[in-house]
Write a protein that holds these residues in place. Structure first.
Motif, PDB file in Angstrom:
ATOM      1  N   PHE A  75       6.200  -2.126   7.607  1.00 18.47           N
ATOM      2  CA  PHE A  75       6.806  -3.303   7.241  1.00 18.47           C
ATOM      3  C   PHE A  75       6.556  -4.710   7.546  1.00 18.47           C
ATOM      4  N   GLU A  76       5.777  -4.644   8.671  1.00 17.17           N
ATOM      5  CA  GLU A  76       5.163  -5.791   9.091  1.00 17.17           C
ATOM      6  C   GLU A  76       3.966  -6.422   8.070  1.00 17.17           C
ATOM      7  N   MET A  77       3.254  -5.657   7.750  1.00 22.55           N
ATOM      8  CA  MET A  77       1.875  -5.768   6.783  1.00 22.55           C
ATOM      9  C   MET A  77       2.728  -6.178   5.332  1.00 22.55           C
TER      10      MET A  77
ATOM     11  N   GLY B  24       0.865  -1.453   2.855  1.00 20.76           N
ATOM     12  CA  GLY B  24       2.187  -1.456   3.701  1.00 20.76           C
ATOM     13  C   GLY B  24       3.129  -0.558   3.099  1.00 20.76           C
ATOM     14  N   THR B  25       3.583  -0.621   1.926  1.00 19.36           N
ATOM     15  CA  THR B  25       4.548   0.321   1.303  1.00 19.36           C
ATOM     16  C   THR B  25       3.811   1.670   1.379  1.00 19.36           C
TER      17      THR B  25
ATOM     18  N   THR C 248      14.219 -10.506  11.445  1.00 19.03           N
ATOM     19  CA  THR C 248      15.227 -10.046  12.372  1.00 19.03           C
ATOM     20  C   THR C 248      15.272  -8.520  11.959  1.00 19.03           C
ATOM     21  N   ALA C 249      15.220  -8.221  10.994  1.00 15.35           N
ATOM     22  CA  ALA C 249      15.263  -6.846  10.538  1.00 15.35           C
ATOM     23  C   ALA C 249      14.426  -6.153  11.417  1.00 15.35           C
ATOM     24  N   SER C 250      13.132  -6.498  11.593  1.00 15.73           N
ATOM     25  CA  SER C 250      12.114  -5.774  12.106  1.00 15.73           C
ATOM     26  C   SER C 250      12.211  -5.663  13.676  1.00 15.73           C
ATOM     27  N   MET C 251      12.711  -6.733  13.919  1.00 17.20           N
ATOM     28  CA  MET C 251      13.164  -6.914  15.557  1.00 17.20           C
ATOM     29  C   MET C 251      14.323  -5.705  15.771  1.00 17.20           C
ATOM     30  N   LEU C 252      15.172  -5.648  14.837  1.00 15.40           N
ATOM     31  CA  LEU C 252      16.267  -4.622  15.036  1.00 15.40           C
ATOM     32  C   LEU C 252      15.758  -3.167  14.874  1.00 15.40           C
ATOM     33  N   LEU C 253      14.948  -3.103  13.908  1.00 10.26           N
ATOM     34  CA  LEU C 253      14.318  -1.807  13.777  1.00 10.26           C
ATOM     35  C   LEU C 253      13.633  -1.164  14.995  1.00 10.26           C
ATOM     36  N   MET C 254      12.706  -2.224  15.712  1.00  9.60           N
ATOM     37  CA  MET C 254      11.978  -1.802  16.827  1.00  9.60           C
ATOM     38  C   MET C 254      12.887  -1.490  18.030  1.00  9.60           C
ATOM     39  N   ALA C 255      14.072  -2.495  18.032  1.00  6.07           N
ATOM     40  CA  ALA C 255      15.197  -2.005  19.146  1.00  6.07           C
ATOM     41  C   ALA C 255      15.613  -0.600  19.082  1.00  6.07           C
TER      42      ALA C 255
ATOM     43  N   TRP D 225       7.638   6.556  13.552  1.00  6.26           N
ATOM     44  CA  TRP D 225       8.440   5.294  13.442  1.00  6.26           C
ATOM     45  C   TRP D 225       7.417   4.084  14.023  1.00  6.26           C
ATOM     46  N   LEU D 226       6.372   4.175  14.546  1.00  2.00           N
ATOM     47  CA  LEU D 226       5.625   3.068  14.919  1.00  2.00           C
ATOM     48  C   LEU D 226       4.896   2.438  13.715  1.00  2.00           C
ATOM     49  N   MET D 227       4.339   3.442  12.953  1.00  4.62           N
ATOM     50  CA  MET D 227       3.668   3.383  11.532  1.00  4.62           C
ATOM     51  C   MET D 227       4.399   2.615  10.793  1.00  4.62           C
ATOM     52  N   VAL D 228       5.806   3.311  10.564  1.00  2.00           N
ATOM     53  CA  VAL D 228       6.893   2.546   9.652  1.00  2.00           C
ATOM     54  C   VAL D 228       6.821   1.083   9.940  1.00  2.00           C
ATOM     55  N   TRP D 229       7.203   0.816  11.385  1.00  5.64           N
ATOM     56  CA  TRP D 229       7.078  -0.716  11.827  1.00  5.64           C
ATOM     57  C   TRP D 229       6.095  -1.376  11.340  1.00  5.64           C
ATOM     58  N   ILE D 230       4.729  -0.808  11.556  1.00  7.18           N
ATOM     59  CA  ILE D 230       3.665  -1.625  11.239  1.00  7.18           C
ATOM     60  C   ILE D 230       3.507  -1.962   9.738  1.00  7.18           C
TER      61      ILE D 230
END
Length: 347
Positions: free
Chosen positions: A33-35, A16-17, A65-72, A26-31
């Protein structure tokens, strides 16, 4: 935990890191962080008990919450620019939201409340992973978008982190909480210089990781979690006690030691950018950290806990525990200040 499951979980945290470090989408960054988040939760609950479950729940809620803000923020940026590239953040609102999301993931002030509680609720190895490896991915995102970050938001968060990181650790007796507040303060120094010279911020991160790894390894070696148990170390492991003293002073940033290098370079760089009051306040607030480090060194090495003569010679009869890599980590955490001129040329 099952060896296969633990290997798979640690591999997921690592991948993940790594995904965040190598991608520019950006989408891969979000993925990534989720992993990282979903694999970290079973690590925090490695020894299941109510405190560990509470810590894992707090960690999940804050990171989600941070991941939700990042996706927004990613969605807002996509609406305005039509691009997924990390370096192209064209909207000021999305830039601020991304910065806030990274601050929440790092545990910087004013979103710092979860860091001491989560670190205290889990084991020493899990806390070590939380305070070292988990900082790399958010710092790398801030490094990539550094020219686009709002200066006022970042500097306010940095000053608050240094202040709270020093102030919060003053009254603590739990070593994991003290290390958590130390992490908050160090993150304040890293992000303060991020806008002006991101390379120094990365150097600060590397030195912080070295010092924190050394500290946690020595605490894990002796199963030490409180200042009271720390006071027994002089009779159990005298050499480790001396090394612990030097590393604590290095984390405080005293001049002959490695921890002084990033603080020196950050103050110098901020002064070059015509900012005198900011590094002055940062140096003054760093004295709060130095105070509780000195309090730990006082209880560890400068006083001897009341005990019988037999207890004072316990180190001769205790079984030896050898921790791999602890010797090079101690050397790197305390003796690399002479390399400062080389580091300055690299940055």
């Amino acid at each position: 935990m099952n060896p296969f499951a633990s290997t798979l979980i640690l591999l997921t945290v690592f991948l993940g890191t790594m995904l965040i470090l190598i991608t520019s989408h950006w989408l891969m960054v979000w993925i990534g962080f989720e992993m990282n988040m979903l694999a970290m939760i079973p690590i925090l609950m490695n020894k299941p008990n109510p405190r560990a479950m509470e810590a894992a729940t707090k960690y999940f809620l804050m990171q989600a919450t941070a991941s939700m803000l990042l996706m927004a923020a990613i969605t807002i940026n996509l609406m305005y620019s039509g691009e997924w590239v990390i370096m192209n953040v064209h909207n000021s609102m999305s830039s601020i939201i991304i910065t806030v999301a990274m601050m929440m993931k790092l545990g910087m002030a004013p979103f710092h409340f979860w860091v001491p509680e989560v670190t205290q609720g889990t084991s020493l190895p899990s806390g070590m992973l939380l305070l070292t490896w988990q900082k790399i991915a958010p710092i790398s995102v801030l490094y990539q978008i550094a020219p686009l970050i709002n200066l006022n938001v970042m500097m306010t968060a940095a000053l608050l982190s240094i202040l709270i990181g020093g102030w919060g650790g003053l009254n603590q007796t739990q070593l994991r909480k003290i290390m958590a507040y130390s992490s908050i303060a160090h993150l304040g120094w890293m992000t303060a210089i991020m806008m002006y010279n991101p390379d120094i911020a990365i150097l600060n991160l590397l030195i912080y990781i070295l010092m924190t790894l050394s500290m946690f390894m020595m605490l894990s070696n002796n199963s030490t979690t409180t200042t009271l148990s720390l006071s027994y170390l002089s009779s159990k492991t005298p050499l480790i006690t001396i090394a612990l003293l030097i590393i604590l002073l290095s984390m405080g940033g005293l001049p002959p030691l490695s921890g002084f290098m990033p603080k020196w370079m950050i103050i110098q760089e901020l002064t070059k950018n015509n900012m005198v009051m900011l590094p002055t306040f940062m140096a003054m607030m760093a004295l709060l950290n130095l105070y509780f480090y000195l309090r730990l060194t006082y209880s560890t090495t400068l006083t001897m806990f009341p005990s019988s003569n037999n207890m004072k010679m316990m180190w001769q009869f205790q079984s030896k525990k050898y921790t791999k890599l602890i010797s090079p980590l101690i050397i790197l955490s305390t003796m690399i200040l002479p390399l400062t001129p080389i580091m300055l040329t690299l940055t």
